[in-house]
Design a protein around this motif. Structure first.
Motif, PDB file in Angstrom:
ATOM      1  N   GLY A  54      61.190 -76.681 -43.991  1.00  0.00           N
ATOM      2  CA  GLY A  54      60.407 -77.587 -43.161  1.00  0.00           C
ATOM      3  C   GLY A  54      59.728 -76.853 -42.015  1.00  0.00           C
ATOM      4  N   ILE A  55      58.503 -77.276 -41.682  1.00  0.00           N
ATOM      5  CA  ILE A  55      57.771 -76.692 -40.557  1.00  0.00           C
ATOM      6  C   ILE A  55      57.258 -77.827 -39.690  1.00  0.00           C
ATOM      7  N   LEU A  56      57.610 -77.785 -38.420  1.00  0.00           N
ATOM      8  CA  LEU A  56      57.219 -78.827 -37.475  1.00  0.00           C
ATOM      9  C   LEU A  56      56.292 -78.235 -36.426  1.00  0.00           C
ATOM     10  N   ALA A  57      55.031 -78.688 -36.409  1.00  0.00           N
ATOM     11  CA  ALA A  57      54.106 -78.306 -35.349  1.00  0.00           C
ATOM     12  C   ALA A  57      54.112 -79.408 -34.301  1.00  0.00           C
ATOM     13  N   GLN A  58      53.972 -79.048 -33.024  1.00  0.00           N
ATOM     14  CA  GLN A  58      54.039 -80.070 -31.995  1.00  0.00           C
ATOM     15  C   GLN A  58      53.183 -79.739 -30.790  1.00  0.00           C
ATOM     16  N   ARG A  59      52.866 -80.773 -30.035  1.00  0.00           N
ATOM     17  CA  ARG A  59      52.185 -80.671 -28.750  1.00  0.00           C
ATOM     18  C   ARG A  59      52.808 -81.705 -27.818  1.00  0.00           C
ATOM     19  N   LEU A  60      52.592 -81.513 -26.528  1.00  0.00           N
ATOM     20  CA  LEU A  60      53.009 -82.497 -25.535  1.00  0.00           C
ATOM     21  C   LEU A  60      51.765 -83.155 -24.956  1.00  0.00           C
ATOM     22  N   VAL A  61      51.750 -84.482 -24.944  1.00  0.00           N
ATOM     23  CA  VAL A  61      50.623 -85.219 -24.361  1.00  0.00           C
ATOM     24  C   VAL A  61      51.125 -86.014 -23.164  1.00  0.00           C
ATOM     25  N   ARG A  62      50.291 -86.125 -22.151  1.00  0.00           N
ATOM     26  CA  ARG A  62      50.658 -86.905 -20.978  1.00  0.00           C
ATOM     27  C   ARG A  62      50.616 -88.392 -21.314  1.00  0.00           C
ATOM     28  N   THR A  63      51.582 -89.130 -20.814  1.00  0.00           N
ATOM     29  CA  THR A  63      51.638 -90.576 -21.050  1.00  0.00           C
ATOM     30  C   THR A  63      51.036 -91.315 -19.862  1.00  0.00           C
ATOM     31  N   LEU A  64      50.267 -92.345 -20.155  1.00  0.00           N
ATOM     32  CA  LEU A  64      49.599 -93.119 -19.111  1.00  0.00           C
ATOM     33  C   LEU A  64      50.600 -93.841 -18.225  1.00  0.00           C
ATOM     34  N   CYS A  65      50.265 -93.923 -16.959  1.00  0.00           N
ATOM     35  CA  CYS A  65      51.102 -94.655 -16.010  1.00  0.00           C
ATOM     36  C   CYS A  65      50.988 -96.151 -16.314  1.00  0.00           C
ATOM     37  N   ASP A  66      52.106 -96.797 -16.589  1.00  0.00           N
ATOM     38  CA  ASP A  66      52.091 -98.226 -16.936  1.00  0.00           C
ATOM     39  C   ASP A  66      51.632 -99.106 -15.777  1.00  0.00           C
ATOM     40  N   ASN A  67      51.738 -98.604 -14.567  1.00  0.00           N
ATOM     41  CA  ASN A  67      51.387 -99.414 -13.404  1.00  0.00           C
ATOM     42  C   ASN A  67      49.884 -99.492 -13.148  1.00  0.00           C
ATOM     43  N   CYS A  68      49.127 -98.534 -13.669  1.00  0.00           N
ATOM     44  CA  CYS A  68      47.707 -98.513 -13.308  1.00  0.00           C
ATOM     45  C   CYS A  68      46.756 -98.258 -14.462  1.00  0.00           C
ATOM     46  N   LYS A  69      47.239 -98.092 -15.688  1.00  0.00           N
ATOM     47  CA  LYS A  69      46.302 -97.828 -16.786  1.00  0.00           C
ATOM     48  C   LYS A  69      45.384 -99.034 -16.980  1.00  0.00           C
ATOM     49  N   VAL A  70      44.134 -98.751 -17.330  1.00  0.00           N
ATOM     50  CA  VAL A  70      43.137 -99.818 -17.465  1.00  0.00           C
ATOM     51  C   VAL A  70      42.496 -99.764 -18.851  1.00  0.00           C
ATOM     52  N   LYS A 100      58.900 -93.330 -36.345  1.00  0.00           N
ATOM     53  CA  LYS A 100      60.126 -93.727 -37.042  1.00  0.00           C
ATOM     54  C   LYS A 100      60.317 -92.920 -38.322  1.00  0.00           C
ATOM     55  N   ASP A 101      59.236 -92.789 -39.108  1.00  0.00           N
ATOM     56  CA  ASP A 101      59.320 -92.037 -40.366  1.00  0.00           C
ATOM     57  C   ASP A 101      59.525 -90.550 -40.100  1.00  0.00           C
ATOM     58  N   GLY A 102      58.804 -90.024 -39.095  1.00  0.00           N
ATOM     59  CA  GLY A 102      58.929 -88.608 -38.776  1.00  0.00           C
ATOM     60  C   GLY A 102      60.322 -88.246 -38.306  1.00  0.00           C
ATOM     61  N   LEU A 103      60.925 -89.123 -37.525  1.00  0.00           N
ATOM     62  CA  LEU A 103      62.284 -88.887 -37.033  1.00  0.00           C
ATOM     63  C   LEU A 103      63.272 -88.815 -38.177  1.00  0.00           C
ATOM     64  N   LYS A 104      63.134 -89.732 -39.150  1.00  0.00           N
ATOM     65  CA  LYS A 104      64.061 -89.735 -40.287  1.00  0.00           C
ATOM     66  C   LYS A 104      63.907 -88.469 -41.121  1.00  0.00           C
ATOM     67  N   LEU A 105      62.663 -88.050 -41.353  1.00  0.00           N
ATOM     68  CA  LEU A 105      62.436 -86.850 -42.153  1.00  0.00           C
ATOM     69  C   LEU A 105      63.008 -85.607 -41.466  1.00  0.00           C
ATOM     70  N   ALA A 130      55.072 -87.040 -23.743  1.00  0.00           N
ATOM     71  CA  ALA A 130      55.733 -87.336 -25.014  1.00  0.00           C
ATOM     72  C   ALA A 130      55.200 -86.363 -26.057  1.00  0.00           C
ATOM     73  N   GLY A 131      55.939 -86.174 -27.107  1.00  0.00           N
ATOM     74  CA  GLY A 131      55.534 -85.238 -28.146  1.00  0.00           C
ATOM     75  C   GLY A 131      54.736 -85.903 -29.251  1.00  0.00           C
ATOM     76  N   ILE A 132      53.819 -85.150 -29.822  1.00  0.00           N
ATOM     77  CA  ILE A 132      53.188 -85.554 -31.082  1.00  0.00           C
ATOM     78  C   ILE A 132      53.504 -84.462 -32.094  1.00  0.00           C
ATOM     79  N   TYR A 133      53.745 -84.874 -33.353  1.00  0.00           N
ATOM     80  CA  TYR A 133      54.329 -83.948 -34.319  1.00  0.00           C
ATOM     81  C   TYR A 133      53.585 -83.967 -35.652  1.00  0.00           C
ATOM     82  N   GLU A 134      53.626 -82.798 -36.288  1.00  0.00           N
ATOM     83  CA  GLU A 134      53.054 -82.611 -37.625  1.00  0.00           C
ATOM     84  C   GLU A 134      54.132 -81.933 -38.461  1.00  0.00           C
ATOM     85  N   LEU A 135      54.737 -82.676 -39.371  1.00  0.00           N
ATOM     86  CA  LEU A 135      55.865 -82.154 -40.142  1.00  0.00           C
ATOM     87  C   LEU A 135      55.454 -81.894 -41.585  1.00  0.00           C
TER      88      LEU A 135
END
Length: 570
Positions: free
Chosen positions: A451-467, A308-313, A509-514
């Motif tokens: 501003g400088i935004l560093a980013q990566r993409l991470v795989r999101t767990l399947c909601d149907n089978c994550k344990v 939420k904070d990163g999006l606003k910035l 989904a993305g993870i970000y470093e701003l």
């Protein structure tokens, strides 16, 4: 092929003459709507019709005479009037002179510019007639003797649709014919279509076709990770690779050098752009196909995974009137997606937005988008220099690759423009150091970069089978989570189910470093301080690192510890 206003009319004539079937025509028309190529051209490339049959039908429809160049004698005095270079450029050849009229065999008798140029060069009135491209090129080879390239009678010049004179390659005619014939076989066509269709439906980003000593592997990249796909019959290796190269307008005879091409297909009721790259290996040509699904549309900033904070910035940054915003990360980390989302956010009728990309991946309404063309001389630096004279408010340049581009971008930012671009660095603080290493004056970097935004993409767990599970202490220590937080966390890992095709993950989904430069950070940049010191200062001022963003995704149950360690590992 000649330009035809009614593509379907030609197709119906070919069907009525029994040259192609209605099924072949329907498939070609569907491809024509997405690629923009002429219907006759598509039918020939698919192997549904012979070039001569299509050209004869075109000549009847458009009212031009058809000439079989194998049956006539070309006058030497006609040849002497037009150079070989001009003939190759326009895919035409002069035939004979009658009463101050020069008859010219052409693949496109409606090409007014070509006819005008030949009339100017020859000083005669030119009368165009239809002829097959293969015959035209064969006669050029026969009657012209270029000092740069000698061609034997058994060779043939192969020319792709979009290539120029410099792209001509001498190859063995028998080999080209054999490859074309094999590539048009029904099993080969069906196999290539099946590989691409399955990839698109599955959500694949890249298709890898990899030759081995005795087999042809196929792998799909899904959510950033390569998975094995069904193997391809080894006996179809050359035919399948040739089929892909033909579809992508590449030279099927050139196997020694890397090539790039592109094509568009209509799959599952949507347009899909494919970028094709070949690379020679000791076991044959390796092929990688990047899938760009235009129907997926441009994502909004809220969909990218910002906190939420990163999006606003970040939203505040892209609404500033001037300055440079850099998005950094390795290839495949989603930088272009972020830039498109940012442009979509600030796009307004009152703003003039211009982009220079390599390539243009998605079209944005009301944005002037241009594509780098190094062969034509349109580089990032040259294009950006022209863009600043187009009265832009916002400029997006695909990547800053050299000092010249960086200098022009900084000048544009300092003169009242908002500039968005990308760099290949591992984190946000390193981007400033990278510009300095390129030769840009440090004080210019510190005053222009907002501003400088560093980013990566991470795989999101399947909601149907994550344990839920308890990670090993060593893993948590590597992650850097403090003991107090560990007791409050619930960790999840992948399991695999039918919904996610046993991968355990579904989507990314993305993870970000701003990093927003403060006065202290600007001072450190001006002093050419190391990226490590700049990073420490940014963290002291509240910058959330990529690892911090990853831990937040773990807390939310969005992804796993293993995934964050994979993506953010040093």
């Amino acid at each position: 092929m000649a330009e035809i206003r009614d593509q379907q009319k030609l197709g119906k004539i070919l069907v009525n003459h029994g040259i192609v079937s209605q099924h072949e025509l329907d498939a070609a028309l569907k491809e024509q709507r997405t690629t923009g190529y002429f219907i006759g051209e598509i039918l020939v490339s698919r192997g549904a019709a012979r070039e001569e049959d299509v050209i004869r039908t075109l000549s009847q429809q458009l009212g031009f005479a058809y000439v079989n160049l194998e049956d006539i004698n070309i006058e030497q005095k006609a040849i002497e009037l037009v150079s070989e270079e001009v003939c190759l450029k326009h895919r035409a050849i002069p035939l004979f002179i009658v009463n101050d009229n020069l008859t010219i065999a052409m693949i496109d008798p409606l090409d007014v510019n070509a006819i005008d140029q030949m009339q100017t060069i020859s000083g005669l009135r030119c009368k165009p007639v239809f002829a097959c491209l293969s015959q035209i090129l064969d006669q050029i080879k026969k009657y012209y003797h270029s000092s740069q390239q000698s061609v034997s009678d058994k060779d043939i010049l192969f020319l792709s649709r979009e290539s120029g004179v410099s792209d001509l390659t001498v190859v063995t005619g028998e080999e080209v014919s054999s490859l074309k014939e094999a590539a048009s076989l029904a099993p080969v066509v069906e196999k290539v279509n099946s590989i691409v269709t399955k990839a698109v439906v599955t959500g694949v980003s890249d298709i890898h076709i990899e030759p081995q000593r005795s087999n042809l592997n196929c792998r799909y990249r899904i959510d950033g990770v390569l998975y094995p796909a069904p193997a391809i019959p080894f006996e179809y290796r050359d035919a399948i690779i040739s089929r892909i190269k033909i579809m992508a307008n590449m030279d099927i005879a050139e196997k020694r050098l890397p090539q790039d091409g592109k094509m568009r297909m209509f799959i599952s009721n949507r347009d899909v752009d494919l970028r094709v790259s070949t690379f020679p290996t000791i076991h044959g040509e390796n092929v990688v196909i990047r899938i760009l699904d235009r129907s997926a549309g441009i994502m909004h900033l809220k969909q990218l995974g910002f906190s939420k904070d990163g999006l606003k910035l970040f939203a505040d940054l892209i609404h500033r009137p001037y300055g440079i915003i850099l998005v950094t990360g390795p290839t495949g980390s989603g930088k272009t997606t972020t830039l498109y989302a940012a442009l979509s956010e600030v796009n307004a009728e009152a703003k003039n937005i211009i982009t220079l990309e390599d390539p243009v991946e998605y079209e944005i309404p009301n944005v002037r988008q241009s594509q780098v063309n190094v062969k034509a001389g349109l580089t990032f630096a040259r294009g950006l220099r022209s863009i600043v004279r187009q009265d832009p408010d916002i400029i997006m340049i695909g990547e800053i690759r050299d000092k010249e581009t960086a200098d022009i971008a900084i000048h544009a930012a300092l003169t009242g423009h908002l500039v968005l671009s990308t760099l290949h660095t591992n984190d946000a603080p390193s981007a400033a150091s990278r510009l300095v290493d390129m030769g840009v004056e440090p004080f210019l970097v510190s005053t222009s970069v907002i501003g400088i935004l560093a980013q990566r993409l991470v795989r999101t767990l399947c909601d149907n089978c994550k344990v839920a599970y308890d990670p090993a202490p060593a893993v948590l220590e590597e992650l850097g989570v403090n003991d107090k937080l560990i007791k409050k966390l619930k960790f999840y890992k992948e399991a695999g189910c039918r919904s996610c095709k046993d991968r355990g993950y579904a989507g990314r989904a993305g993870i970000y470093e701003l990093m927003i430069p403060t006065d202290k950070i600007k001072e450190l940049i001006t002093q050419k301080t190391s990226a490590t010191v700049i990073r420490e200062e940014a963290i002291k001022n509240g910058m959330k690192t990529l690892r911090d963003a990853g831990i937040k995704k773990i807390i939310e149950g969005t992804t796993s510890v293993a995934e964050i360690l994979r993506v953010t590992g040093d």
